[in-house]
Design a protein around this motif. Structure first.
Motif, PDB file in Angstrom:
ATOM      1  N   MET A   1       0.834  -1.200   0.000  1.00 30.52           N
ATOM      2  CA  MET A   1       0.000   0.000   0.000  1.00 30.52           C
ATOM      3  C   MET A   1       0.875   1.259   0.000  1.00 30.52           C
ATOM      4  SD  MET A   1      -3.213  -0.960  -0.091  1.00 30.52           S
ATOM      5  CE  MET A   1      -4.276   0.282   0.658  1.00 30.52           C
ATOM      6  N   ASP A   2       1.989   1.210   0.728  1.00 28.20           N
ATOM      7  CA  ASP A   2       2.885   2.368   0.789  1.00 28.20           C
ATOM      8  C   ASP A   2       3.476   2.689  -0.580  1.00 28.20           C
ATOM      9  OD1 ASP A   2       2.418   2.639   3.489  1.00 28.20           O
ATOM     10  OD2 ASP A   2       4.284   1.653   4.117  1.00 28.20           O
ATOM     11  N   ILE A   3       3.876   1.650  -1.325  1.00 26.98           N
ATOM     12  CA  ILE A   3       4.526   1.919  -2.621  1.00 26.98           C
ATOM     13  C   ILE A   3       3.527   2.494  -3.619  1.00 26.98           C
ATOM     14  CG2 ILE A   3       4.222  -0.313  -3.799  1.00 26.98           C
ATOM     15  CD1 ILE A   3       7.491   1.674  -3.690  1.00 26.98           C
ATOM     16  N   THR A   4       2.246   2.123  -3.505  1.00 27.77           N
ATOM     17  CA  THR A   4       1.255   2.712  -4.409  1.00 27.77           C
ATOM     18  C   THR A   4       1.125   4.207  -4.148  1.00 27.77           C
ATOM     19  OG1 THR A   4      -0.643   2.292  -2.939  1.00 27.77           O
ATOM     20  CG2 THR A   4      -0.042   0.547  -4.487  1.00 27.77           C
ATOM     21  N   ASP A   5       1.229   4.612  -2.878  1.00 33.29           N
ATOM     22  CA  ASP A   5       1.148   6.029  -2.553  1.00 33.29           C
ATOM     23  C   ASP A   5       2.403   6.778  -2.997  1.00 33.29           C
ATOM     24  OD1 ASP A   5      -1.403   6.077  -1.388  1.00 33.29           O
ATOM     25  OD2 ASP A   5      -0.618   5.341   0.514  1.00 33.29           O
ATOM     26  N   LYS A   6       3.535   6.105  -2.960  1.00 32.72           N
ATOM     27  CA  LYS A   6       4.789   6.760  -3.327  1.00 32.72           C
ATOM     28  C   LYS A   6       4.895   6.968  -4.832  1.00 32.72           C
ATOM     29  CE  LYS A   6       9.778   6.630  -2.564  1.00 32.72           C
ATOM     30  NZ  LYS A   6       9.776   7.964  -1.938  1.00 32.72           N
ATOM     31  N   ILE A   7       4.565   5.933  -5.612  1.00 40.36           N
ATOM     32  CA  ILE A   7       4.732   6.001  -7.064  1.00 40.36           C
ATOM     33  C   ILE A   7       3.531   6.647  -7.746  1.00 40.36           C
ATOM     34  CG2 ILE A   7       5.175   4.659  -9.168  1.00 40.36           C
ATOM     35  CD1 ILE A   7       7.489   4.658  -7.189  1.00 40.36           C
ATOM     36  N   LYS A   8       2.340   6.488  -7.177  1.00 39.86           N
ATOM     37  CA  LYS A   8       1.101   7.011  -7.768  1.00 39.86           C
ATOM     38  C   LYS A   8       0.838   6.373  -9.142  1.00 39.86           C
ATOM     39  CE  LYS A   8       0.245  10.087  -4.495  1.00 39.86           C
ATOM     40  NZ  LYS A   8      -0.887   9.981  -3.563  1.00 39.86           N
ATOM     41  N   TYR A   9       0.707   5.059  -9.149  1.00 44.79           N
ATOM     42  CA  TYR A   9       0.428   4.340 -10.397  1.00 44.79           C
ATOM     43  C   TYR A   9      -0.940   4.765 -10.945  1.00 44.79           C
ATOM     44  CZ  TYR A   9       4.116   1.231  -8.669  1.00 44.79           C
ATOM     45  OH  TYR A   9       5.299   0.716  -8.206  1.00 44.79           O
ATOM     46  N   ILE A  10      -0.974   5.127 -12.220  1.00 47.37           N
ATOM     47  CA  ILE A  10      -2.220   5.678 -12.757  1.00 47.37           C
ATOM     48  C   ILE A  10      -3.172   4.623 -13.307  1.00 47.37           C
ATOM     49  CG2 ILE A  10      -1.071   7.841 -13.324  1.00 47.37           C
ATOM     50  CD1 ILE A  10      -1.451   6.918 -16.338  1.00 47.37           C
ATOM     51  N   ASN A  11      -2.673   3.410 -13.506  1.00 45.49           N
ATOM     52  CA  ASN A  11      -3.535   2.360 -14.058  1.00 45.49           C
ATOM     53  C   ASN A  11      -2.839   1.028 -13.834  1.00 45.49           C
ATOM     54  OD1 ASN A  11      -5.372   0.807 -15.443  1.00 45.49           O
ATOM     55  ND2 ASN A  11      -4.624   1.379 -17.474  1.00 45.49           N
ATOM     56  N   SER A  12      -3.378   0.205 -12.962  1.00 45.82           N
ATOM     57  CA  SER A  12      -2.672  -1.016 -12.586  1.00 45.82           C
ATOM     58  C   SER A  12      -3.602  -2.219 -12.589  1.00 45.82           C
ATOM     59  CB  SER A  12      -2.026  -0.862 -11.205  1.00 45.82           C
ATOM     60  OG  SER A  12      -1.019   0.122 -11.230  1.00 45.82           O
ATOM     61  N   TYR A  13      -2.997  -3.379 -12.639  1.00 45.49           N
ATOM     62  CA  TYR A  13      -3.714  -4.641 -12.588  1.00 45.49           C
ATOM     63  C   TYR A  13      -3.332  -5.341 -11.290  1.00 45.49           C
ATOM     64  CZ  TYR A  13      -4.163  -3.578 -17.531  1.00 45.49           C
ATOM     65  OH  TYR A  13      -4.424  -2.938 -18.722  1.00 45.49           O
ATOM     66  N   SER A  14      -4.325  -5.721 -10.518  1.00 45.39           N
ATOM     67  CA  SER A  14      -4.053  -6.364  -9.237  1.00 45.39           C
ATOM     68  C   SER A  14      -4.864  -7.646  -9.125  1.00 45.39           C
ATOM     69  CB  SER A  14      -4.379  -5.418  -8.076  1.00 45.39           C
ATOM     70  OG  SER A  14      -5.662  -4.852  -8.224  1.00 45.39           O
ATOM     71  N   PHE A  15      -4.247  -8.672  -8.550  1.00 45.37           N
ATOM     72  CA  PHE A  15      -4.847  -9.998  -8.496  1.00 45.37           C
ATOM     73  C   PHE A  15      -4.544 -10.669  -7.164  1.00 45.37           C
ATOM     74  CE2 PHE A  15      -3.293  -9.089 -12.795  1.00 45.37           C
ATOM     75  CZ  PHE A  15      -4.488  -9.109 -13.500  1.00 45.37           C
ATOM     76  N   LYS A  16      -5.421 -11.558  -6.768  1.00 44.72           N
ATOM     77  CA  LYS A  16      -5.119 -12.470  -5.667  1.00 44.72           C
ATOM     78  C   LYS A  16      -4.121 -13.515  -6.167  1.00 44.72           C
ATOM     79  CE  LYS A  16      -9.443 -13.639  -5.050  1.00 44.72           C
ATOM     80  NZ  LYS A  16     -10.646 -14.295  -4.497  1.00 44.72           N
ATOM     81  N   TYR A  17      -3.176 -13.883  -5.311  1.00 45.73           N
ATOM     82  CA  TYR A  17      -2.244 -14.947  -5.695  1.00 45.73           C
ATOM     83  C   TYR A  17      -3.019 -16.209  -6.045  1.00 45.73           C
ATOM     84  CZ  TYR A  17       0.823 -18.913  -5.385  1.00 45.73           C
ATOM     85  OH  TYR A  17       1.450 -20.091  -5.669  1.00 45.73           O
ATOM     86  N   SER A  18      -2.617 -16.825  -7.147  1.00 43.95           N
ATOM     87  CA  SER A  18      -3.279 -18.032  -7.652  1.00 43.95           C
ATOM     88  C   SER A  18      -2.223 -19.106  -7.893  1.00 43.95           C
ATOM     89  CB  SER A  18      -4.008 -17.697  -8.961  1.00 43.95           C
ATOM     90  OG  SER A  18      -4.556 -18.844  -9.559  1.00 43.95           O
ATOM     91  N   PRO A  19      -2.233 -20.202  -7.126  1.00 45.09           N
ATOM     92  CA  PRO A  19      -1.232 -21.259  -7.349  1.00 45.09           C
ATOM     93  C   PRO A  19      -1.341 -21.841  -8.753  1.00 45.09           C
ATOM     94  CG  PRO A  19      -2.400 -21.585  -5.276  1.00 45.09           C
ATOM     95  CD  PRO A  19      -3.145 -20.530  -6.026  1.00 45.09           C
ATOM     96  N   ARG A  20      -0.201 -21.931  -9.442  1.00 49.31           N
ATOM     97  CA  ARG A  20      -0.173 -22.488 -10.780  1.00 49.31           C
ATOM     98  C   ARG A  20       0.709 -23.723 -10.792  1.00 49.31           C
ATOM     99  NH1 ARG A  20      -3.492 -22.441 -12.416  1.00 49.31           N
ATOM    100  NH2 ARG A  20      -3.303 -22.165 -14.642  1.00 49.31           N
ATOM    101  N   PRO A  21       0.328 -24.738 -11.593  1.00 50.26           N
ATOM    102  CA  PRO A  21       1.167 -25.931 -11.680  1.00 50.26           C
ATOM    103  C   PRO A  21       2.539 -25.580 -12.246  1.00 50.26           C
ATOM    104  CG  PRO A  21      -0.509 -25.914 -13.410  1.00 50.26           C
ATOM    105  CD  PRO A  21      -0.850 -24.794 -12.476  1.00 50.26           C
ATOM    106  N   HIS A  22       3.520 -26.400 -11.882  1.00 47.37           N
ATOM    107  CA  HIS A  22       4.896 -26.251 -12.376  1.00 47.37           C
ATOM    108  C   HIS A  22       5.595 -25.018 -11.809  1.00 47.37           C
ATOM    109  CE1 HIS A  22       3.458 -29.244 -15.251  1.00 47.37           C
ATOM    110  NE2 HIS A  22       2.554 -28.376 -15.671  1.00 47.37           N
ATOM    111  N   THR A  23       5.060 -24.424 -10.733  1.00 44.47           N
ATOM    112  CA  THR A  23       5.713 -23.257 -10.126  1.00 44.47           C
ATOM    113  C   THR A  23       6.098 -23.562  -8.684  1.00 44.47           C
ATOM    114  OG1 THR A  23       3.631 -22.279  -9.332  1.00 44.47           O
ATOM    115  CG2 THR A  23       4.343 -21.679 -11.556  1.00 44.47           C
ATOM    116  N   ALA A  24       7.177 -22.916  -8.235  1.00 44.53           N
ATOM    117  CA  ALA A  24       7.688 -23.167  -6.884  1.00 44.53           C
ATOM    118  C   ALA A  24       6.726 -22.663  -5.806  1.00 44.53           C
ATOM    119  CB  ALA A  24       9.052 -22.494  -6.726  1.00 44.53           C
ATOM    120  N   ALA A  25       6.050 -21.559  -6.062  1.00 41.81           N
ATOM    121  CA  ALA A  25       5.185 -20.981  -5.035  1.00 41.81           C
ATOM    122  C   ALA A  25       3.979 -21.855  -4.719  1.00 41.81           C
ATOM    123  CB  ALA A  25       4.716 -19.596  -5.474  1.00 41.81           C
TER     124      ALA A  25
END
Length: 432
Positions: free
Chosen positions: A315-339
């Motif tokens: 939240m702090d970085i959004t206030d610092k940079i002031k992104y004018i148009n962004s895409y935000s998502f909930k983390y979604s586990p995907r196959p073949h990925t470490a996370a």
């Protein structure tokens, strides 16, 4: 005459792939239809970046198999095809073909042998760019892939599996595509790549070519009025590329440079090896080169192990940079990925709460920027009429949507005075 139906999901690379598939089928005598029940060949051009995207594809497949003609050829291409492989045939037995994102130039094989199920999900090189025909007429915005795949291997990302490791195209081939687009209707060139600013091609003389050279080459074409590129990785934002924002007026003052999280600990677990200081320093350099530049980003909330403090830093970085148009998502586990196998997966209700809070702040910042544009006159690109036919849709240099009253012979590029704004779009009027 046979007809084809194509539905594209996901990123701008998929949009480009869909356009080339359509051009290939038209060159073989087929015509496009928007009625799936009327189609002789049905293609879903797919995205697998999030679980929701994959689910959406299989949901559409279920609807289509009930609506299509009995003898229609039916299949998927793109990242879901690569992710699912032969299992897609098990889930949807009616499928005739499953082609990965580097294999869709194999579609003529299924047209020639419709009785054979075709599976090709191999990660090839750049053959598809050579084998696919050029479009007879380019849209006003031409998407030009310069690189495919990614070597960064973020722990949440399926792209290295679905698209492979990074491969950069020969700059001569890229400029051939740019020149063709510029002579067949394009006024804006958008260079594409999963790691577009990582473009690097070394020729037979040992000379290494970078994205900045492609921008300079495209800018020399009189019919090209606007240039942009997406999507960028922070550590690949080299000084020569930053300097293009200073020296090339055709390069739009807008850049998508995803940060994903404002937490150093989360970035480390994501395998995104840059510090917040480095990221902010790049933004400062860009603004020094082009004071009116604006930045957009991508965010993932609820990454495994993300604490309340980690999210607060986002939240702090959004206030610092002031992104004018962004895409935000909930983390979604995907196959073949470490996370996907990391401990401390975040509950869905917490993800949802954090996403709602982030979206609310991003929307507020976007509204503030849109309202700051009221009274300004901006050079905008026409995208065509809206769904009602009563208005024309333009895009500002910052990729905002601007709605203008319908006019006869609406110019492709117009100076538009912004008269009103809300979170989602602007209103304006064409001025001399």
């Amino acid at each position: 005459m046979k007809k084809f139906f194509i539905q594209t999901f996901g990123c701008q690379m998929n949009v480009y792939d869909g356009q080339r598939i359509a051009a290939m089928l038209k060159s073989r005598g087929l015509t496009e239809t928007h009625d799936v029940a009327d189609a002789d060949i049905i293609i879903l051009n797919t995205c697998a970046v999030r679980a929701k995207a994959t689910d959406k594809v299989f949901s559409a497949l279920g609807r289509i198999r009930r609506a299509k003609k009995a003898d229609a050829l039916f299949g998927i291409v793109g990242c879901v095809a690569r992710e699912s492989g032969a299992d897609a045939f098990r889930r949807i037995p009616e499928l005739n073909f499953v082609l990965g994102p580097q294999s869709y130039h194999k579609l003529p094989d299924i047209l020639e042998s419709p009785e054979t199920k075709l599976l090709n999900i191999d990660l090839g090189g750049l053959e598809k760019f050579d084998e696919m025909p050029q479009m007879e007429r380019s849209p006003a915005v031409a998407y030009i892939p310069i690189q495919e795949g990614c070597d960064h291997c973020c722990t949440y990302c399926i792209v290295p599996y679905t698209r492979g490791r990074e491969v950069s195209r020969n700059p001569l081939d890229v400029m051939r595509d740019v020149e063709h687009a510029a002579t067949t209707g394009a006024v804006e060139i958008c260079f594409l790549g999963q790691n577009v600013n990582g473009y690097k091609y070394t020729d037979k003389n040992g000379v290494t070519h970078r994205l900045s050279e492609l921008i300079a080459g495209a800018a020399k074409l009189d019919t090209v009025k606007r240039i942009r590129f997406t999507s960028s990785y922070p550590t690949e934002m080299t000084d020569d590329l930053i300097d293009m924002f200073r020296t090339e007026p055709k390069l739009l003052p807008f850049l998508n440079m995803p940060i994903q999280s404002g937490s150093p600990d989360v970035l480390r677990r994501m395998n995104r090896p840059y510090s917040l200081d480095l990221y902010i320093n790049i933004i400062d350099k860009l603004k020094a080169a082009r004071p009116d530049i604006q930045i957009s980003s991508d965010f993932i909330v609820g990454f495994p192990g993300e604490t309340d403090n980690d999210f607060a830093q986002t939240m702090d970085i959004t206030d610092k940079i002031k992104y004018i148009n962004s895409y935000s998502f909930k983390y979604s586990p995907r196959p073949h990925t470490a996370a996907a196998v990391m401990k401390d997966q975040i509950p869905e209700n917490i993800k949802a709460e954090r996403l709602a809070a982030l979206d609310a702040r991003l929307n507020e910042i976007q509204r503030e920027f849109n309202e700051s544009c009221v009274g300004r006159t901006l050079s905008c690109l026409c995208e065509g009429p809206d769904k009602t036919g009563r208005h024309m849709v333009y895009r500002t240099p910052y990729m905002q949507q601007c709605i203008v009253a319908t006019c006869d012979n609406a110019p492709t590029i117009a100076n538009i005075k912004i008269t009103a704004a809300n979170k989602a779009s602007l209103r304006g009027e064409i001025v001399d």
